[in-house]
Write an enzyme that holds these catalytic residues in place. Structure first.
Site, PDB file in Angstrom:
ATOM      1  N   ILE B  49     157.177  40.768  73.715  1.00  0.00           N
ATOM      2  CA  ILE B  49     156.686  41.644  74.782  1.00  0.00           C
ATOM      3  C   ILE B  49     157.096  41.068  76.130  1.00  0.00           C
ATOM      4  O   ILE B  49     156.941  39.874  76.369  1.00  0.00           O
ATOM      5  CB  ILE B  49     155.132  41.720  74.787  1.00  0.00           C
ATOM      6  CG1 ILE B  49     154.587  41.983  73.373  1.00  0.00           C
ATOM      7  CG2 ILE B  49     154.647  42.753  75.780  1.00  0.00           C
ATOM      8  CD1 ILE B  49     154.828  43.363  72.859  1.00  0.00           C
ATOM      9  N   HIS B  51     155.665  41.162  79.418  1.00  0.00           N
ATOM     10  CA  HIS B  51     154.394  41.575  80.002  1.00  0.00           C
ATOM     11  C   HIS B  51     154.575  41.991  81.447  1.00  0.00           C
ATOM     12  O   HIS B  51     155.362  41.400  82.184  1.00  0.00           O
ATOM     13  CB  HIS B  51     153.392  40.419  79.937  1.00  0.00           C
ATOM     14  CG  HIS B  51     153.067  40.032  78.529  1.00  0.00           C
ATOM     15  ND1 HIS B  51     152.249  40.798  77.738  1.00  0.00           N
ATOM     16  CD2 HIS B  51     153.460  38.973  77.785  1.00  0.00           C
ATOM     17  CE1 HIS B  51     152.152  40.210  76.545  1.00  0.00           C
ATOM     18  NE2 HIS B  51     152.869  39.105  76.543  1.00  0.00           N
ATOM     19  N   SER B 340     152.434  32.471  76.098  1.00  0.00           N
ATOM     20  CA  SER B 340     152.477  33.768  76.761  1.00  0.00           C
ATOM     21  C   SER B 340     151.967  33.624  78.201  1.00  0.00           C
ATOM     22  O   SER B 340     150.954  32.974  78.428  1.00  0.00           O
ATOM     23  CB  SER B 340     151.583  34.741  76.002  1.00  0.00           C
ATOM     24  OG  SER B 340     151.623  36.015  76.613  1.00  0.00           O
ATOM     25  N   CYS B 404     170.692  47.769  54.275  1.00  0.00           N
ATOM     26  CA  CYS B 404     169.390  48.181  54.829  1.00  0.00           C
ATOM     27  C   CYS B 404     169.479  48.378  56.335  1.00  0.00           C
ATOM     28  O   CYS B 404     168.859  49.271  56.884  1.00  0.00           O
ATOM     29  CB  CYS B 404     168.321  47.137  54.513  1.00  0.00           C
ATOM     30  SG  CYS B 404     168.033  46.884  52.748  1.00  0.00           S
TER      31      CYS B 404
END
Lengths: 423, 488, 107
Positions: B49, B51, B340, B404
């Site tokens: 992510i 942020h 994070s 795949c």
């Protein structure tokens, strides 16, 4: 860009694709093309070097490569083109295929009919959520089989096998014969789904213990596997604390289920059954998309390649009929799973089948002294007794074509009457 | 024995971002890492992510670097051909207390300079994300939140750094560091040594240990493990945004998020553990993740789970990054405690730390800098016309290795031939996605191993999953037939 | 399937077999168990190993010894399916035969 037209395009040159091609040619279809992603035809049979194939079809016990060669030889005799090293990228509901290969580049091919014969894949560790480290040495049984039988390398020395289906059992024997030590075969259910003959010839012959109602609860090893912990499970398949057993091993082979590979089918808008993970088909093996047929492990996972060939001959014949007369007969009957039955194929039957209809399904449990019963509108159409119905053996029931005009209901139910017995 | 000007220990997102920025200056740079490949620590095992920056406490380094880093992310990923998508996020609240928290986050975000934040009512939130728990009371809408492939970014940064002269020394762990007349001498466990003028610690979960080797002011680091579920791709995912729950002292909590490649991610939980390298998953941890994920997504099903993994956060008791010169040690810098929002912050940390180092060494900027060539569109994303052109120019695009994820032989070979190229199965996997799909390498790993062997000359029996002793195979048929024994 | 053995271990009878061949098999299993052995062996001149089988069932107790023979045998490509690799292995009356063809490839 290369554009092409063929009457019949077949995806896969394993036993399903090859058989379908043979029967379509025998029905008179000249323009056939088989596309195969591996460098050689034969499909999974190329790596199934053990014997036991062809007992029903050839009345001989052949190894996988020998069984495949019979069909490959016939394909060559019939001059049916097989293009290897070619991967189909998409199939559309208008039967347009895109594919790619090093030799012929990217192509778009319009087909009069398509037969999906892509086979299946194995369930990976992630599907089991087995906790522990993510070290080297964990393989699906099929990948290990490929390394040993096609690449010539041994994946490990001290092996535990999770899953006692036939592939796990076969690999227990294969690894042992080829010089590894197989410490155990671990099975979460109270029974093995493999053939009893394989329990004897793959485990008992080599003194490999089978732990029923156990599963792997933890994987150990920083870089390469160095051990696993198993534990007994209860009736809800939850591990029971205090029953742990540890094995020092460097290889864990997972034989925990096969899943039909229907990504291409989904792209074509083919309706997929959640029970089989394969296409919903009529008695002529046509999917919900007109002119697209399906057979073999991509339709539902088989135990016997002889059944695959049989089913695929039907698909080839039906595709040939469609090419000559592209009409899509609406199915009249819906086939439903009753008690004890899972994933009956075909799921639909036309009003007036041209041939006897074979219903195939897996029992959901082990039943002894049981009968498979087929009913429609309160009327019993068929009753087939057997000493045993087990999830490890696909059951086959044949409904005579004449019976369908006598039926009053629209739903045909298949069920098993008998005692559930895991002993 | 290596000699360099600047030694960077740690090739995760921070180390590679720094290396890339420093490579624009006239200096010899060596990046060292314990892993056999770069980015084998937290960088390859996080939520991916970027942020927006509402969560970090205003005035903290986390806030400073998060906001600046997030602002640089889009153009950085564009220039390095790294998958990045601004999908937006919600932080959901279930009661009055949570709604208060959402308001605090809104205010915090605004004072950190985050744009577009607003509080949504329960109904608005459910209309936009119908799979959400209907018991929510409201949500903070964070349109600036984005998703990225963190390891692909690290690979691209490393490649560009390498093209500009940065060297990489992998598979080496620093065990001792001593001051020398010219700067520092670092020794590794395998008997290697690197002398340098300036030492930079970007060593992730080993950051405190490394700091303590050179500083008189010891640090303590907490290793906080987080576990994940990764679900299969699907034509329609249950969520189009990243969904956070209200943050707690242990971190941002379990999220449910699409990934930039179209998978669905559940996790991470937070558990302090003693061993900074213990990235095992546990049944308690995974149950914890699923239970918490269900609060966001009552319909949560792991039926389509394809893998689980865990990453270790490097947490300092200050609850903040430590970036800058090392206290009590001249010619040494560090960027540690990068938990994070470390990924989001990396472009800014790399930039500002490089400026600090360059200033302290009076480095000159190079006249010419090599840019990473645009990466070809991945085959699986190409149009039919692009595929046709690709195969015509290179027939190896016609050989699909990973069915795949639709990865071709051409791309597997490119991954090995890149400036900081793959030498292992996982190295190929992270650079190409071969092996990241439904079958998890079941079909493609034999072929990938073979191609690595062809390209690198490493015999097949010595190919590893991810370096060290993680051998794929244990010998040839011949060696086993001759030496092995059959059980009676 | 249940097999009844006499006190000395000799075969008496079979019940519960789901097909008639089962009775024959059960009797054989108790008196002298036989197996068809399949294996893969390396081939010089090719990366593809050679899959082989015994041309008929052989005594189960000879499996280990037969695998030793296979460990010592030396095969060179090309090989055709059906080729006899080891005739009358260990005097069992069964040959070891190739079950696939292996072409010589330039390694």
């Amino acid at each position: 860009m290369n554009n092409q037209y063929v009457d019949l395009l077949i995806v896969g040159a394993g036993p399903a694709g090859l058989a379908a091609a043979i029967s379509a040619r025998e029905e008179g279809i000249e323009s056939i093309l088989i596309l195969e992603r591996e460098q050689e035809p034969g499909g999974i049979l190329r790596q199934c070097i053990h014997n036991g194939f062809g007992l029903h079809r050839f009345h001989e016990e052949l190894t996988g490569p020998e069984y495949a060669q019979r069909d490959i030889d016939r394909i060559r005799e019939l001059n049916i083109p097989v293009e290897c090293g070619t991967t189909v990228l998409s199939v559309s509901d208008q039967r347009v295929i895109t594919c790619v290969s090093a030799s012929k580049g990217f192509r778009r091919i319009q087909a009069g009919a398509v037969i999906l014969a892509m086979g299946c894949r194995e369930r990976p560790r992630g599907a089991l959520c087995t906790p522990g480290t993510r070290c080297a040495g964990i393989y699906s049984a099929g990948t290990a089989q490929r390394f040993v039988n096609l690449e010539g390398f041994m994946p490990g020395k001290r092996v535990v096998i999770l899953g006692s289906g036939d592939i796990g059992l076969i690999m227990a024997r294969r690894m042992t014969l080829q010089g590894a030590k197989v410490l155990a075969c671990v099975e979460i259910m109270p029974y093995s789904s493999g053939l009893n003959r394989n329990i004897v010839q793959c485990l008992e012959d080599y003194g490999i213990p089978l732990y029923l109602q156990h599963t792997v609860t933890e994987i150990h090893g920083r870089e390469r596997l160095d051990g696993i912990t198993i534990a007994q499970v209860d009736n809800k398949r939850i591990p029971i604390p205090g029953t742990e057993i540890h094995f020092d091993c460097d290889t864990l082979l997972l034989s925990c289920g096969l899943i039909p590979e229907n990504e291409l089918s989904q792209g074509a808008g083919v309706e997929i059954s959640p029970l089989t993970s394969g296409p919903v088909v009529s008695d002529n093996l046509e999917t919900s998309v007109p002119g697209i047929f399906s057979c073999g492990n991509v339709l539902h996972v088989h135990d016997l390649v002889d059944h695959v060939s049989n089913e695929s001959f039907k698909a080839g014949k039906a595709a040939a009929a469609f090419i000559c007369n592209p009409s899509h007969a609406e199915a009249r009957f819906a086939v439903c799973d009753g008690t004890g039955v899972r994933g009956t194929v075909p799921q639909r039957i036309s009003a007036a089948p041209q041939e006897d209809v074979q219903l195939m399904f897996r029992p959901s449990d082990v039943f002894r002294n049981a009968a498979a019963v087929v009913e429609c509108g309160g009327q019993e159409i068929l009753r087939k007794k057997a000493m045993i119905y087990t999830p490890g053996e696909m059951a086959v029931l044949t409904l005579k074509k004449e019976v369908f005009s006598t039926l009053s209901g629209d739903t045909i139910t298949v069920r098993i009457e008998g005692e559930k017995n895991n002993g | 024995m290596f000699d360099t000007d600047i030694l960077i220990v740690g090739s995760g997102i921070t180390g590679t971002a720094l290396a890339r920025e420093l490579s624009r200056y006239d200096a010899r740079i060596l990046v060292l890492d314990r892993g056999s490949d770069i980015a084998e620590g937290a960088t390859k095992a996080n939520s991916g992510i970027v942020h927006a920056g509402y969560d970090a406490v205003p005035g903290s380094l986390k806030a400073h670097y998060n906001v600046r880093g997030a602002a640089l992310f889009s153009s950085l990923c564009e220039s390095l051909s790294v998958p990045y998508r601004k999908c937006g996020a919600f932080v959901i609240g279930f009661d009055a207390k949570d709604l208060d928290t959402l308001y605090v986050l809104l205010q915090r975000g605004e004072s950190n300079g985050v744009k577009g934040l607003r509080i949504l009512s329960r109904d608005e939130a459910l209309r936009l994300e119908p799979s959400l728990n209907p018991d929510i009371a409201g949500a903070l809408d964070v349109p600036e939140s984005a998703i990225v492939s963190p390891y692909e970014l690290a690979f691209a940064l490393a490649d560009e750094a390498a093209l500009n002269g940065v060297s990489f020394l992998l598979g080496q762990t620093v065990t001792a560091v001593e001051k020398t007349g010219e700067g520092w001498l670092a020794r590794t466990g395998k008997g290697e040594s690197v002398s340098c003028k300036v030492f930079v610690n970007c060593a992730g979960s080993s950051g405190a240990d490394l700091h303590n080797l050179i500083s008189d002011f010891p640090l303590h680091m907490t290793h906080r493990r987080g576990q994940y579920y990764l679900l299969d791709r699907a034509p329609v995912l249950p969520f189009s945004r990243t969904i956070f729950q209200c943050p707690s002292v242990m971190g941002k909590g379990v999220l449910v998020s699409p990934t930039v490649h179209g998978n669905l991610l559940l996790g991470p939980n937070a558990e302090d553990i003693p061993d900074p390298l213990d990235t095992a998953t546990t049944s308690e941890g995974l149950s914890d993740v699923l239970e918490k994920a269900r609060r966001t997504w009552p319909g949560a099903s792991i039926r389509t789970n394809i893998t689980n993994f865990s990453g270790i956060r490097a947490h300092l008791s200050t609850d903040d990054f430590l970036v800058g010169p090392v206290s009590g040690a001249a010619n040494a810098f560090e960027a540690i405690g990068i938990e994070s929002p470390g990924l989001s912050s990396a472009p800014a940390v790399g930039l500002e730390l490089s400026e600090m180092i360059a200033a302290s060494m009076s480095l000159k900027r190079k006249n010419a800098v090599v840019s990473l060539p645009r990466r070809p569109v991945p085959f699986h994303e190409m149009t039919d016309e692009q595929r046709n052109a690709a195969v015509e120019s290179n027939p190896e695009y016609g050989n699909i290795v990973c069915r795949c994820e639709c990865v071709t032989e051409a791309e597997v070979r490119q991954a090995i031939r890149r400036p900081v190229g793959a030498k292992t199965i996982d190295g190929v996997k992270r650079r190409t996605r071969a092996g990241m799909g439904r079958c998890q390498g079941g079909f493609c790993s034999p072929r990938v191993a073979q191609i690595i062997s062809e390209e690198t000359g490493i015999p097949l029996a010595q190919i590893t999953k991810d370096g060290g002793d993680s051998y794929l195979l244990s010998g040839t048929l011949a060696s086993f037939l001759k030496g092995g024994s059959v059980n009676e | 399937m249940t097999v009844s053995l006499a006190a000395d271990g000799s075969f008496v009878s079979v019940t519960g077999n789901t097909c008639p061949r089962g009775a024959v098999y059960a009797k054989q299993e108790c008196t002298e168990p036989l197996r068809v052995i399949t294996a893969v062996i390396p081939v010089s001149g090719s990366n593809l190993p050679l899959s082989v089988k015994t041309s008929g069932p052989v005594p189960k107790e000879k499996i280990a010894a037969i695998m030793q023979v296979l460990g010592d045998v030396s095969v060179t490509a090309p090989v055709s399916a059906g080729d006899v690799i080891v005739p009358d292995v260990l005097g069992t009356g069964a040959d070891i035969i190739a079950t696939r063809s292996v072409a010589a490839t330039h390694l």
